[in-house]
Write a protein that holds these residues in place. Structure first.
Motif, PDB file in Angstrom:
ATOM      1  N   UNK A 293       1.059  -1.162  -0.509  1.00 17.84           N
ATOM      2  CA  UNK A 293      -0.178   0.231   0.017  1.00 17.84           C
ATOM      3  C   UNK A 293       1.106   1.313   0.224  1.00 17.84           C
ATOM      4  N   UNK A 294       0.622   1.828  -0.875  1.00 18.48           N
ATOM      5  CA  UNK A 294       1.700   3.540  -0.901  1.00 18.48           C
ATOM      6  C   UNK A 294       1.023   4.169   0.782  1.00 18.48           C
ATOM      7  N   UNK A 295       1.789   4.750   0.647  1.00 20.31           N
ATOM      8  CA  UNK A 295       2.150   5.576   1.966  1.00 20.31           C
ATOM      9  C   UNK A 295       2.116   6.914   1.669  1.00 20.31           C
ATOM     10  N   UNK A 296       3.062   7.446   0.820  1.00 18.27           N
ATOM     11  CA  UNK A 296       2.753   9.151   0.586  1.00 18.27           C
ATOM     12  C   UNK A 296       1.264   9.356  -0.146  1.00 18.27           C
ATOM     13  N   UNK A 297       0.773  10.212  -0.166  1.00 20.42           N
ATOM     14  CA  UNK A 297       0.181  10.558  -1.638  1.00 20.42           C
ATOM     15  C   UNK A 297      -0.489  11.729  -1.875  1.00 20.42           C
ATOM     16  N   UNK A 298       0.066  11.915  -2.913  1.00 21.57           N
ATOM     17  CA  UNK A 298      -0.088  13.459  -3.487  1.00 21.57           C
ATOM     18  C   UNK A 298      -0.517  14.495  -2.629  1.00 21.57           C
ATOM     19  N   UNK A 299      -2.101  14.300  -2.170  1.00 22.24           N
ATOM     20  CA  UNK A 299      -2.475  15.028  -1.652  1.00 22.24           C
ATOM     21  C   UNK A 299      -1.977  15.989  -0.892  1.00 22.24           C
ATOM     22  N   UNK A 300      -1.499  15.044   0.257  1.00 22.60           N
ATOM     23  CA  UNK A 300      -0.924  14.769   1.178  1.00 22.60           C
ATOM     24  C   UNK A 300       0.166  15.854   2.015  1.00 22.60           C
ATOM     25  N   UNK A 301       0.883  15.883   0.173  1.00 23.53           N
ATOM     26  CA  UNK A 301       2.108  16.499   0.928  1.00 23.53           C
ATOM     27  C   UNK A 301       2.271  17.677   0.839  1.00 23.53           C
TER      28      UNK A 301
ATOM     29  N   UNK B  26      16.577  11.703  -6.237  1.00 24.85           N
ATOM     30  CA  UNK B  26      16.338   9.856  -7.158  1.00 24.85           C
ATOM     31  C   UNK B  26      15.336   9.724  -7.526  1.00 24.85           C
ATOM     32  N   UNK B  27      15.802   9.317  -8.426  1.00 27.79           N
ATOM     33  CA  UNK B  27      14.445   8.709  -9.125  1.00 27.79           C
ATOM     34  C   UNK B  27      14.913   7.212 -10.462  1.00 27.79           C
ATOM     35  N   UNK B  28      14.411   6.038 -10.557  1.00 26.45           N
ATOM     36  CA  UNK B  28      14.537   5.235 -10.712  1.00 26.45           C
ATOM     37  C   UNK B  28      12.972   4.075 -11.178  1.00 26.45           C
ATOM     38  N   UNK B  29      12.574   3.596 -13.132  1.00 24.06           N
ATOM     39  CA  UNK B  29      11.694   3.244 -13.040  1.00 24.06           C
ATOM     40  C   UNK B  29      11.579   2.005 -11.556  1.00 24.06           C
ATOM     41  N   UNK B  30       9.977   1.779 -11.693  1.00 22.26           N
ATOM     42  CA  UNK B  30       9.113   0.649 -10.416  1.00 22.26           C
ATOM     43  C   UNK B  30       9.712  -0.740 -11.234  1.00 22.26           C
ATOM     44  N   UNK B  31       9.415  -1.311 -10.511  1.00 26.65           N
ATOM     45  CA  UNK B  31       9.142  -2.903 -10.806  1.00 26.65           C
ATOM     46  C   UNK B  31       7.668  -3.457 -10.809  1.00 26.65           C
ATOM     47  N   UNK B  32       7.347  -3.472 -11.654  1.00 22.92           N
ATOM     48  CA  UNK B  32       5.159  -3.577 -11.238  1.00 22.92           C
ATOM     49  C   UNK B  32       5.106  -4.950 -10.412  1.00 22.92           C
ATOM     50  N   UNK B  33       5.414  -5.782  -9.499  1.00 21.42           N
ATOM     51  CA  UNK B  33       5.107  -5.674  -8.396  1.00 21.42           C
ATOM     52  C   UNK B  33       5.107  -4.951  -6.906  1.00 21.42           C
ATOM     53  N   UNK B  34       6.237  -3.952  -7.537  1.00 22.04           N
ATOM     54  CA  UNK B  34       6.548  -3.007  -6.614  1.00 22.04           C
ATOM     55  C   UNK B  34       5.340  -2.027  -6.327  1.00 22.04           C
ATOM     56  N   UNK B  35       4.237  -1.942  -6.365  1.00 25.22           N
ATOM     57  CA  UNK B  35       3.687  -0.985  -6.494  1.00 25.22           C
ATOM     58  C   UNK B  35       1.922  -1.523  -6.775  1.00 25.22           C
ATOM     59  N   UNK B  36       1.301  -0.537  -6.297  1.00 25.49           N
ATOM     60  CA  UNK B  36      -0.011  -1.203  -6.731  1.00 25.49           C
ATOM     61  C   UNK B  36      -0.687  -0.034  -7.461  1.00 25.49           C
ATOM     62  N   UNK B  37      -1.054  -0.912  -8.713  1.00 29.10           N
ATOM     63  CA  UNK B  37      -1.742   0.084  -9.834  1.00 29.10           C
ATOM     64  C   UNK B  37      -2.739   0.826  -9.440  1.00 29.10           C
ATOM     65  N   UNK B  38      -3.906  -0.026  -8.528  1.00 27.46           N
ATOM     66  CA  UNK B  38      -5.021   1.163  -8.034  1.00 27.46           C
ATOM     67  C   UNK B  38      -4.788   2.727  -7.266  1.00 27.46           C
ATOM     68  N   UNK B  39      -3.475   2.241  -6.870  1.00 32.26           N
ATOM     69  CA  UNK B  39      -3.185   3.834  -6.376  1.00 32.26           C
ATOM     70  C   UNK B  39      -2.489   4.523  -7.461  1.00 32.26           C
ATOM     71  N   UNK B  40      -2.244   4.055  -8.714  1.00 31.75           N
ATOM     72  CA  UNK B  40      -2.122   5.368  -9.034  1.00 31.75           C
ATOM     73  C   UNK B  40      -2.761   6.433  -9.841  1.00 31.75           C
ATOM     74  N   UNK B  41      -3.867   5.374 -10.203  1.00 24.87           N
ATOM     75  CA  UNK B  41      -5.167   6.131 -11.010  1.00 24.87           C
ATOM     76  C   UNK B  41      -6.645   6.583  -9.701  1.00 24.87           C
ATOM     77  N   UNK B  42      -6.870   7.862  -9.982  1.00 22.68           N
ATOM     78  CA  UNK B  42      -8.159   7.942  -9.171  1.00 22.68           C
ATOM     79  C   UNK B  42      -9.678   7.297  -9.781  1.00 22.68           C
ATOM     80  N   UNK B  43     -10.008   7.063  -8.587  1.00 20.52           N
ATOM     81  CA  UNK B  43     -10.858   5.314  -8.712  1.00 20.52           C
ATOM     82  C   UNK B  43     -12.116   5.414  -8.394  1.00 20.52           C
TER      83      UNK B  43
END
Lengths: 331, 331, 331, 331, 331, 331
Positions: B1-9, B89-106
């Protein structure tokens, strides 16, 4: 209770009963030495039929007026493919001889049950000012009498006595369902708006002898008339919150939704947009239902061209036609 | 689960987590001797934020693409009144590192609960061909996976993942309420139409990295695409009655209601007019709700001018503002 | 009396005087070690000018609010082709230090002369109820104070203080001329309608610090607000004839002429159609006059594209340009 | 071959031949003791004429139906300025007694020649999938039989048997000319679209006894019906390129050009915009030509007011009238 | 002949050649002690590019005007992702130093060939008055010079030098094809109308330094201007038949087809409706072609949103994109 | 002077006088052995009445034409509720036997007084070229004769002989009043435009036997016809300033104000917008006045539904009706 209704008259039958005179005109016989005869349109809640008085027409014509109820004796005959009543006797009716409800097309739903829904809805409003406002209308017997009898429109939808009450109850019912889907909508505001949005229609129409606009209805329109009744009601309730008053008036002034539909405002709040679309949904479904129901008796799959909707409506074809009445009622 | 969301930064905070790259562009420093820096727009399901990479930008820029998810470390700062992430730092994420559901408004509603409503509705259809047709769609796992994830629109209403399912469930719910008010409507036909009217939207949109139209969506439109899916479904069901097929296809082809809204037909049956108005009611209320909800965080009584609605919306003023969320939830 | 007006400020001049703060914003210096500066938009009745406070900006920013009048000392300079005031001192003004009339764009006509025309018109109404009604408004000092100060619109026409009075007087004047051409029009009704048609605009706009709509203006609109004021007035006059009341209210409710212009009714009487077209004539000519006058200072033959009128306006070219101001004034 | 056509009947002539019954109605004689007579409208490909059966009407009326072809013997007479056939004998015709082609208005062009143009165009398509698709339609004898007989519209343009073929050939011809002017247009795509854009019209109309919409035509519309036929055709051709399929379907779905003309899409490709405008050009010129041709026989310079075009058309005046037919044919 | 065109300039290249000055503005350096620099927009027939003069800008700025052709020496560099010319030398060009044709976007077709088509069409008109009228225009060298150079529009279609001639030739060509399909159309009238319908555009636009409307073009419009030129031409030809003159003028006045497109008349004759639709077909196809051609260089499948057409256009995707240019040219 | 007018004929009266034949048709008697009778519509400036010639109809019918004035002797009778003249004698009238003015509905205002206003206005124009231009028209006796007699429209407003002059004088009068309110308007330009804006109407209508459009009127329209007359006038005046000519022509070409009202231009100058709105004001008030005046004779509060205005107009009810005629005349 009336025993013979226009809808049921058939050539060859005797006629004896009460009818409303929708139209009355003296015409000369083709053989002018015979003087004049009288052409009438007789009506009751089920429809209209042509009638003729051949004998003593000028004298009889003076005994009653268009818009009055008369007692008629005569016989139905067919002429040139059309049915007409040959009147033998005709006289004005006394007010206690007939039931006015028999004379006009009216809602088929139970008025008392519908009023019960209204009252229950009023009592369910929690915000005290809104409840007090709604109660001012629906606890006023004189208002309720008008409101229960008024049509909702002249032609398009719910265009019969009791149509306003029927439409209001349907809008309230659909709004309650919408509130379950959208809990963000302010419940009390939406329901109060639903109950009061068309109160001006009690004075927009004249419906003594036919459903038509009153002068006030034509020159001011029911949107502004409803707003005035509601605003006067608000003024009579102590400490009615300004913002609530503004939102409620806005709902009434914008419930037609579009300028081109005679709406002086367009919805700008969640409750206003909800009321507009629920109201329109109910009006349009009623309109289609009435047009299709009228056609079903003729058994054609398509209705005649509707000049306002600019289309034909489809009811279904032959044995494949959906038996929706029955199924529906089985619900 | 994502811990930091854009809305809260907030300015001053450290950032460490996964974000979707909505936009990526190399720009030269004003002092050109310093070469180029990288401007990004990072996003997740709660919104977007600007980001900059000052060091080693051209090389880093080649390691990931717009539309990809990246892992970012850095800090939030405020510059000229706007917040931005200074990326370390920035690097591409692996598919299993994140939950796609966290990426889009839903959708905020429970997908499984909504699917349960759909399935129960399918099972409640009595006419066997219609039930078989609906079942073909909602018992197909692949279709259900698409249907549960698709948005209902690009911008106007239910424009988020799961929006199509949410909209469909709401339309079905409102239709059931309408059926109580109008038992003359053909229950099974209306509910089947409600369930299937927008199935073409599963292919109208591309929503991997942003919600946009697919080529097919733009060139054919979801009305025709839905009709095709339904017609193919009908063809697969033996002895599907012709008249029923015609009526159902007509409902889908006319559910936008007006030619100017891209509808190839206008409603000509009771079920079609009902579906159109229920669908529109739900879409418009959702639209107003979204606009007003977005504004409430800013605390202004009026929204900015909405160029499509051509008006400002009103949310209410100061302490008088209606606490609709709470009241609503108390339901 | 104000001595320096925004319209007359030139680079290099010293500034010392009172201005209204239209906009106020703290911004960080590019070199962030220097903290923040303050950007202002200062205004008076002749226009707006940009201003900057370089020193001690955060502290000064707390001493006054947007929408307040301040006393400013500084100097005008040119930067990137634009003029701006470099503010040295700034403090809130006391109410008795300046004349509010200097702060807002306002009618160029004499308010007392215009009010005299209004009063003379009221006195010239022969029908006693109509005269009493008009007198209720124009003998009420508080109302007259509002009415003399209100704008007639936010942007389109007469969008300045006193614009409502100016517009009303022009409409009355043109109506009198029309009455000579069409003696069939009911004189007293037309003039009463002309005087009262826009009275709701006294509350439609907020114009303390900028001309904008009030909440009530946005949610109800001045047409309904005018109708309410007039209806309340009628209710206070004994035995006001019903038909006259209906006709007058109809004039107010239909004076926008078309549904799509937010009119809840369209003209159905001779007086209503006359009022609508006179009112529109005055509004449109004022609108064109304002747009062309604003352009003339720039000396270009064509105005910029007007997005509401969807066209360019033509003022004339070079030495051939018509010296209409002068000729006009020679009248 | 029919020898007498409606267009040529004159008062005093004997009638003996085959006609289609457009209308049939029993009516009572004014002197009701005489029973009923029969009013008919008889038609063939050249027009309609009124007819009466005075003797034995009720019995004869049961021997044939509206929409059937009958053999009639009688005489033409003039009554109240109108010509009518006084029918002496009437009986249903056997199918082999008459040529159906004589009964309906039909294209005046040679069907075989037009089909030859279509086939030559199909063969000239170079892209193999598009050619295969077009061939599927125009090598299918049953389809070609329908396609050659269908009208292109009910009223507006090419509203006669063979009208669809005629319209298609004209559109193809004009497209070829456009391709010479704009070589950037994709030739094969435009010609395939031109050939197939209206194929759904083969099922949109019922034209056994009169040209009218079929149920499917009214409820689905020929645009969607054409798209379905074409999509099914594409599905039957192996490896039909996706992008080509999308572009072709888009042309069909957008060929009405505007939403308000019932088009579910508007043109978004070069080929789609070309097809729409060529199609519209041909339809409008045909429409004007038919209206003017119908009028020329009456010798008036202006046609009656056309309520759909909302104007009168001008054919020219007296001896100055342009002899366009002759000149045209001299081409 | 110009050697360097704007379209071909690349960062790092030396520039030496002639360009048209579309825009010229002095701006202060950020470090104001450095005074002002000059920003230019340089153009030729292939496009526009930004340019800067850093040294001695105020003095140089006085040596030439916006709208003039200049000779420039300098170098192209890239700054913030945009290319600009750093100007080292700049001076006004002599008229004989450059070919004006190099300065403006112009038709890509051969002007002489197009004029040959026009002349051949004129000679092919058989009706002597119409031929004399057309000849008056196209045998007048001065008129032909204007006509060959004028654009057909400012933005929408054929918006380049020679566009009017190109459009006219295309309309004539398509009309000839239409005449084969519809021999009932009056050949000479249609072709004369096609040749002359836009002659007023020679004066509607100013196109010395940019394509824009002339005062006359804006205040009168080319429809009325064309009508005036043609009417004057008719007046100069003895015994021009009245009816023919009326029909020809009607074609010109109605060729925009709809009131809302600025047409003072709508087509009422066969020739007028034909001209309108052919003209519109050509304009719309040209418009789409230009938008798509401009996009193809960018390689995206969809164009940006076109605010006038209110849609995106589709050019095709990846390797599947239709190679229409080549195929077209192979024709 | 005519002694009997159609408006005053009553059943039982003898008829002897001159009437215009609006309609003429031979019809067979029902008993066909009796041959044919003649049905006429007779008219004069006050209205129309039906007439019948029973005896010798075919022969008499050949002695006169529709559109001619005839002398009639006969008697008025009532038949089936309608009045008709039973004609005993009828013959064509000699031109010197009757006053043509008696035959057509015409302005009720004094033509000479109106012409005096026009002439005075012309003389009051100070700019010499504009005065010369106006004088060219109004000092030309032949033009003035046409101009004084022409109607201003076929149906909508001022649709009677002299209507054009009446409308022009009213527009001029209202413009003078507007000039007092807006001295910025160019007086001479506005008045010249007012005088000349509709001069093309002298040829737009044919009004020998009925008010209808001429061919030229229908195919070109009065806007373009007025522009042509004015442009020819300008060309005849030496050194008419270009800018003034352009502005005046623009006023004429834009005076309908909107494209959808057939205006080739929309107002872009102060004088053009003023002329458009004054012209429209006068036309609309005249239109309402005529509709209401026609209704007043029937004593109903509401007019019939007006299909062009799409509404009923209100004249007032019972004793409350405003006695506007009298009051008006008391002015």
């Amino acid at each position: 209770m009336k025993e013979q209704f226009v809808r049921d008259l058939r050539p060859g039958e005797r006629v004896l009963g009460f009818f409303l005179v929708h139209h009355k005109q003296l015409e000369p016989f083709r053989d002018r030495t015979r003087g004049e005869f009288l052409t009438l349109v007789l009506a009751d809640c089920t429809g209209e039929i042509l009638a003729r008085v051949w004998e003593d027409a000028p004298a009889l014509a003076e005994t009653f007026e268009q818009g009055q109820v008369v007692k008629v004796a005569g016989e139905v005959e067919e002429y040139m493919g059309r049915w007409q009543v040959i009147v033998e006797k005709i006289r004005p009716a006394e007010t206690d001889e007939y039931d006015p409800a028999d004379m006009f097309p009216a809602t088929e739903r139970d008025v008392d049950e519908m009023l019960a829904v209204v009252r229950e809805t009023v009592e369910g409003i929690e915000e005290p000012h809104l409840r007090a406002l709604a109660a001012r209308f629906f606890e006023d017997e004189e208002f309720v009498a008008c409101f229960s009898r008024a049509p909702a429109a002249r032609r398009i939808h719910h265009a019969y006595l009791g149509g306003l009450l029927e439409h209001t109850v349907e809008v309230v019912t659909l709004c309650k369902s919408l509130l379950e889907v959208y809990p963000q909508i302010h419940r009390d505001l939406l329901l109060t708006g639903a109950l009061l949005h068309d109160v001006g229609k009690t004075a927009e129409f004249a419906y003594e002898t036919d459903i038509d606009y009153s002068d006030e209805g034509r020159l001011l329109g029911h949107v502004v008339m409803s707003d005035r009744l509601v605003t006067n009601g608000i003024a009579a309730i102590p400490e009615f919150p300004d913002d609530l008053a503004l939102r409620l008036r806005h709902m009434i002034l914008s419930h037609h939704g579009r300028y081109e539909w005679g709406s002086p405002r367009r919805p700008q709040t969640l409750e206003a947009v909800a009321l507009h679309h629920v109201e329109n949904l109910d009006a349009q479904v009623n309109r289609f239902h009435r047009i299709l129901a009228a056609r079903r008796e003729t058994d054609k799959p398509w209705t005649d061209y509707d000049t306002l909707l600019r289309r034909h409506l489809y009811a279904g074809r032959g044995e494949e036609e959906l038996s929706v009445e029955e199924e529906g009622q089985a619900e």
